[in-house]
Design an enzyme around this catalytic site. Structure first.
Site, PDB file in Angstrom:
ATOM      1  CB  THR A  45      37.478  33.821  38.387  1.00  0.00           C
ATOM      2  OG1 THR A  45      37.826  33.527  39.552  1.00  0.00           O
ATOM      3  CG2 THR A  45      37.153  32.795  37.410  1.00  0.00           C
ATOM      4  CG  ASN A  51      37.499  28.630  48.863  1.00  0.00           C
ATOM      5  OD1 ASN A  51      38.429  28.379  48.218  1.00  0.00           O
ATOM      6  ND2 ASN A  51      36.286  29.090  48.541  1.00  0.00           N
ATOM      7  CD  GLN A  71      40.895  32.954  50.265  1.00  0.00           C
ATOM      8  OE1 GLN A  71      40.866  33.575  50.777  1.00  0.00           O
ATOM      9  NE2 GLN A  71      39.720  33.427  49.898  1.00  0.00           N
ATOM     10  CB  SER A 108      42.426  37.520  43.266  1.00  0.00           C
ATOM     11  OG  SER A 108      41.954  38.356  43.270  1.00  0.00           O
ATOM     12  CG  HIS A 151      39.269  40.948  44.950  1.00  0.00           C
ATOM     13  ND1 HIS A 151      38.396  40.709  45.721  1.00  0.00           N
ATOM     14  CD2 HIS A 151      39.460  39.813  44.145  1.00  0.00           C
ATOM     15  CE1 HIS A 151      37.792  39.195  45.370  1.00  0.00           C
ATOM     16  NE2 HIS A 151      38.476  38.872  44.458  1.00  0.00           N
ATOM     17  CB  THR A 158      43.470  48.437  27.156  1.00  0.00           C
ATOM     18  OG1 THR A 158      43.626  48.308  25.648  1.00  0.00           O
ATOM     19  CG2 THR A 158      44.166  49.394  27.684  1.00  0.00           C
ATOM     20  CB  CYS A 161      31.752  31.496  45.414  1.00  0.00           C
ATOM     21  SG  CYS A 161      32.971  32.358  44.912  1.00  0.00           S
TER      22      CYS A 161
HETATM   23  N1  PLP Z   1      41.018  30.771  44.306  1.00  0.00           N
HETATM   24  C1  PLP Z   1      40.914  31.200  45.326  1.00  0.00           C
HETATM   25  C2  PLP Z   1      40.942  29.600  46.452  1.00  0.00           C
HETATM   26  C3  PLP Z   1      39.861  31.920  45.857  1.00  0.00           C
HETATM   27  O1  PLP Z   1      39.223  32.068  46.758  1.00  0.00           O
HETATM   28  C4  PLP Z   1      38.751  32.674  44.499  1.00  0.00           C
HETATM   29  C5  PLP Z   1      37.758  33.755  45.468  1.00  0.00           C
HETATM   30  O2  PLP Z   1      37.238  33.864  45.758  1.00  0.00           O
HETATM   31  C6  PLP Z   1      39.055  32.432  43.708  1.00  0.00           C
HETATM   32  C7  PLP Z   1      40.060  31.617  43.544  1.00  0.00           C
HETATM   33  C8  PLP Z   1      38.563  33.972  42.895  1.00  0.00           C
HETATM   34  O3  PLP Z   1      39.207  34.932  42.556  1.00  0.00           O
HETATM   35  P1  PLP Z   1      38.758  36.248  42.045  1.00  0.00           P
HETATM   36  O4  PLP Z   1      37.595  36.551  42.671  1.00  0.00           O
HETATM   37  O5  PLP Z   1      39.805  37.210  42.394  1.00  0.00           O
HETATM   38  O6  PLP Z   1      37.849  35.960  40.961  1.00  0.00           O
END
Ligand code: PLP
Length: 372
Positions: A69, A148, A178, A198, A200, A236, A323
C-alpha cells in the site's frame, strides 16, 4: 486447516524465518556511523541488491517501504506531486486495489482528472487506452498487473506503450503486488517506470514492501525524514523485515517457473473437478489469467454464508478480497461484469505452491458436500 487465502497473505517460508531470526541479533541502526551500524547498513545493501535482482533492476532503484500500500501511495502521489505542473490527468483501471484507487480519489478531490479504464471480462480495451492516451495532458498512469480478486492479468505493457507514445513525459506505475514472483516483472517487460511489490504475498513477512523506481525517474517523497532510502522514504528501515523479504524473494525467484507450473496444475484440477457441478460457476477472465487466484460463484449461497460453512470445515478462503471483506460490495467484481447478486455469491480461492494436491482434492470434496 486448508489454507486457500494466499492472495490475502502467505505463510512465512523457512528461509525468511531463519534470515529474520539472524537479523534480530543485529540491532544497530543502519544510519549510525559506528561499526555496528555500518555492518547493518552493509547487510541492508545486500538485501536491496537481492530484491533488485528479482525485479531485474539495480539496488539503487529499490526503495523499501512498510507494505505494498505504501509503495502504491509513494508511486501515485509522488508522481502526481512531481508532475502536477505539466498536466492534470491520471489514468488507472476501474479494478485497482484500494491502495491505488483511494489515492486517485484524493487526487480527484484536489482537482486532478482521473480516467478509469474498463476491465470488463478481465481485459483492457486497447482502443479505449488509445483514445484516452490521445487526449494528452497525462501526467501519470497506474495500471495493475494481476488482479487480486479475479486473477485477470492485464496487458499492461501494451497499454503503457500506447500511453507513452502520446504522453512521453508521463510516469507509468504498475502495481505488481499479486504478480511479483508469479510472473516475470521488470521495467522493460511492463514498460513501466515504477513497480510496487509486497513481501507478505510471497511468503515473506508483513510490514515490508518495495517500490522500484527506474533510474532517472523523479517522484516526490511522501514521507520526508532522516534521508533514509535515498531521501525517498524517511524512517529507520525495518531491517528484520527486509532480511526476511530478501530471503523469501531469493527463494521465490529461483522457483518462480516451477511454482507457477505446480499451481497451474492445482487450478486445472480444481476447474476439472468443479466445472461440471450444476451450481458452480467460475468467473474466468477472457484474457490471460494468473493460476494463483480463482473466482467462483455457488448458486443459492451468499459468499458470507459459504465462507462460514467452509470455515467450520477448516477451509480458509475469502469473499472477493480481504480488503473488500470489510467494506462490503466489491467494485472489482462489478467492473469485471458481474451483477450484484453474482458478486454477492462469489468467493476467492487463492493458491500457493505450498498447497498440496491432497488439499485441493479435499477442498473439492468439501465443496461438493456444501454446495448441493
Ligand atoms: N495491491 C494489490 C493488488 C494487493 O492485492 C494488495 C494486497 O492485497 C496491495 C496492493 C496492498 O499490499 P499490502 O497488504 O502489502 O499493503
Amino acid at each position: 486447516m486448508i489454507y486457500l487465502d494466499n492472495a490475502a497473505t502467505t505463510p512465512l517460508c523457512e528461509a525468511a524465518k531463519r534470515a529474520m531470526a539472524e537479523a534480530m541479533e543485529e540491532y544497530a541502526n543502519p544510519s549510525s556511523v559506528h561499526r555496528a551500524g555500518f555492518e547493518v547498513s552493509q547487510a541492508l545493501a545486500e538485501h536491496r541488491k537481492t530484491v533488485a535482482k528479482t525485479l531485474g533492476c539495480g539496488g539503487d532503484e529499490v526503495i523499501f517501504t512498510s507494505c505494498g500500500t505504501e509503495a502504491d501511495h509513494l508511486a501515485v502521489m509522488g508522481a502526481a506531486a512531481a508532475l502536477r505542473r505539466r498536466g492534470k490527468r491520471l489514468v488507472i483501471t476501474d479494478s485497482e486495489h484500494p491502495a491505488v484507487e483511494q489515492c486517485a480519489k484524493r487526487l480527484e478531490q484536489e482537482g486532478m482528472a482521473v480516467s478509469r479504464l474498463s476491465t470488463k471480462g478481465g481485459v483492457l480495451d486497447l482502443n479505449e487506452v488509445e483514445a484516452i492516451a490521445r487526449e494528452g495532458d497525462l501526467i501519470a498512469a497506474s495500471l495493475m498487473h494481476a488482479n487480486n480478486e479475479t486473477g485477470a492479468v492485464y496487458e499492461v505493457a501494451k497499454a503503457n506503450e500506447i500511453l507513452r507514445r502520446h504522453n512521453p513525459n508521463a510516469l507509468l506505475h504498475c502495481d505488481c503486488v499479486q504478480s511479483y514472483l508469479k510472473l516475470p516483472v521488470s521495467f522493460s517487460r511492463l514498460k513501466a517506470d515504477l513497480i510496487s511489490v509486497s513481501a507478505h504475498k510471497i511468503h515473506g513477512p508483513k510490514g515490508v514492501g518495495a517500490l522500484a523506481v527506474k533510474k532517472g525517474v523523479r517522484i516526490v517523497s511522501q514521507m520526508p525524514g532522516g534521508g533514509q532510502e535515498s531521501g525517498m522514504r524517511g524512517g529507520t528501515e525495518n531491517t528484520v523485515g527486509i532480511a526476511g523479504f530478501a530471503a523469501a524473494a531469493t527463494e521465490g525467484f529461483a522457483a518462480m517457473e516451477q511454482n507457477a507450473k505446480t499451481v497451474g496444475q492445482y487450478k486445472e484440477f480444481l476447474l476439472q473437478e468443479l466445472s461440471s457441478h450444476p451450481k458452480i460457476r467460475f468467473n474466468l477472465p477472457q484474457g490471460e489469467a494468473s493460476p494463483y487466484v480463482i473466482s467462483m460463484q455457488a448458486e443459492g449461497l451468499r459468499s458470507e454464508v459459504l465462507l462460514r460453512m467452509y470455515s467450520a470445515q477448516g477451509v480458509c478462503v475469502s469473499a472477493g478480497s480481504a480488503c473488500s471483506a470489510k467494506t462490503g460490495k466489491s467494485p472489482i467484481l462489478k467492473a469485471f461484469g458481474l451483477t450484484d447478486p453474482q458478486a454477492d455469491r462469489t468467493i476467492r480461492i487463492s493458491l500457493s505452491h505450498q498447497n498440496t494436491m491432497e488439499e485441493l482434492a479435499e477442498f473439492c470434496r468439501i465443496t461438493k458436500a456444501l454446495v448441493r
